[in-house]
Design a protein around this motif. Sequence first.
Motif, PDB file in Angstrom:
ATOM      1  N   ASP A 196       0.667  -1.339  -0.053  1.00  0.00           N
ATOM      2  CA  ASP A 196      -0.012  -0.010  -0.031  1.00  0.00           C
ATOM      3  C   ASP A 196       0.958   1.420  -0.024  1.00  0.00           C
ATOM      4  N   GLU A 227       0.906   3.226   3.354  1.00  0.00           N
ATOM      5  CA  GLU A 227       1.658   2.425   4.392  1.00  0.00           C
ATOM      6  C   GLU A 227       3.149   2.834   4.139  1.00  0.00           C
ATOM      7  N   ARG A 258       5.523   4.374   6.960  1.00  0.00           N
ATOM      8  CA  ARG A 258       6.978   4.131   7.439  1.00  0.00           C
ATOM      9  C   ARG A 258       7.888   4.624   7.288  1.00  0.00           C
TER      10      ARG A 258
END
Length: 62
Positions: A51, A54, A58
Amino acid sequence: MSEPRESFTDEEYAFLRYARFGELPSPVRPEDRTESTETEPPRGLPEPVGDPDEWILRNGAA
């Protein structure tokens, strides 16, 4: 106690550079130059997997 430093003239510095590195190569002539084209994407960062949101959470936005 510090020792006195020697001071060199510009000509002496030029000689020291020559003694250490030698002569510069001759410049490349314009007619000897070629144009390059990148055929592959740069390898700086890996392609994101999963994704994209994501990935940003991160690793931070670039």
